[in-house]
Enzyme design. Structure first.
Site, PDB file in Angstrom:
ATOM      1  N   SER A 134       0.787  -1.065  -0.341  1.00 48.84           N
ATOM      2  CA  SER A 134      -0.333  -0.447  -0.278  1.00 48.84           C
ATOM      3  C   SER A 134       0.773   1.366   0.259  1.00 48.84           C
ATOM      4  CB  SER A 134      -0.655  -0.046   1.629  1.00 48.84           C
ATOM      5  OG  SER A 134      -1.560   1.295   1.356  1.00 48.84           O
TER       6      SER A 134
ATOM      7  N   TYR B  45      -1.364   0.504  11.207  1.00 50.72           N
ATOM      8  CA  TYR B  45      -1.360  -0.474   9.217  1.00 50.72           C
ATOM      9  C   TYR B  45      -0.418   0.187   8.592  1.00 50.72           C
ATOM     10  CZ  TYR B  45      -3.636  -0.491   4.341  1.00 50.72           C
ATOM     11  OH  TYR B  45      -3.601  -0.993   3.295  1.00 50.72           O
TER      12      TYR B  45
END
Length: 250
Positions: free
Chosen positions: A135, A148
């Site tokens: 990501s 995250y």
């Protein structure tokens, strides 16, 4: 024998879209996810369309299950480490350690488990490809994203390190790092089912990426000639110039 692609997290979103793309490209696709009913339904859809597919219930955080899964495969040419996700958006000071642990287990340890278990088969096929879905959060921190961000930094580090360690082996290591992608469940899961908070993530953003946009990118990287390695590909919607810079229309 038909080339085989394993896709984790294949029950929905980017994983399901990637499975469809690779099946259409001629791979026998093995759909692995915790939601057995969903992957069985998708495998049936692909077979009805004339493709080769099989479903496997699998929790990527369960090493014994992963090893048994790997042993059941006749071959593996492509591994798409897609299983992942975010939980919570609290600041570091008040974040739930259980959420952080769960994110680390699936985004980092899950990638490690599948990659370790399938590397022998990927090497044996003579032209293997490991794809890691990281990501843009793996490169840039943002408020409320600590857990995250840390997990995706971990998956980015696995891809970068593995590529160095496998240099000289017939295995490519590809990292795809999406930015803002609107899928059916990512934000909803992150916010514990709160639909209002999930919708606010994409509010006013013209054309965020879709799961199929990312799947198209994955399939393109996988189907390059064997000597071409797409080390790292960052893909964002046009409206997102950076992690913190997103155009929103009124």
């Amino acid at each position: 024998m038909t080339r085989t692609a394993v896709v984790t997290g294949a029950s929905s979103g980017i994983g399901a879209a990637t499975a469809r793309r690779l099946a259409a490209a001629g791979y026998l696709v093995v759909l692995a996810a915790r939601r057995e009913d969903r992957v069985k339904e998708l495998a049936a859809e692909l077979r009805d369309a004339g493709h080769e597919a099989r479903a496997q219930a699998l929790d990527v955080t369960d090493r014994a299950a992963v090893d048994a899964f790997a042993a059941s495969l006749e071959r593996c040419d492509v591994l798409v480490n897609n299983a992942g996700g975010a939980l919570g958006a609290d600041p570091v000071e008040s974040a739930d350690p259980a959420d952080w642990r769960a994110m680390f287990e699936v985004n980092v340890m899950g990638v490690l488990h599948l990659t370790q278990a399938l590397l022998p088969a990927l090497r044996a096929c003579g032209d293997g490809t490991v794809v890691v879905l990281s990501s843009t959060a793996g490169f840039t921190a943002y408020e409320g994203g600590g857990g995250y961000v840390a997990a995706k930094h971990g998956s980015h580090a696995i891809a970068a390190t593995l590529r160095l360690e496998l240099c000289g082996d017939p295995i490519r290591v590809v990292e795809i790092a999406p930015g803002m992608v609107q899928t059916e469940g990512f934000a909803l899961t992150r916010f514990g089912g709160d639909e209002e908070k999930a919708a606010a993530v994409y509010a006013g953003v013209p054309d965020p990426l879709t799961a199929d946009d990312v799947a198209d990118t994955i399939a393109w990287a996988v189907t390059r000639p064997p000597h071409v390695n797409v080390d790292l590909l960052v893909v964002r919607p046009r409206a997102q110039a950076a992690q913190h810079k997103v155009h929103r229309e009124a």
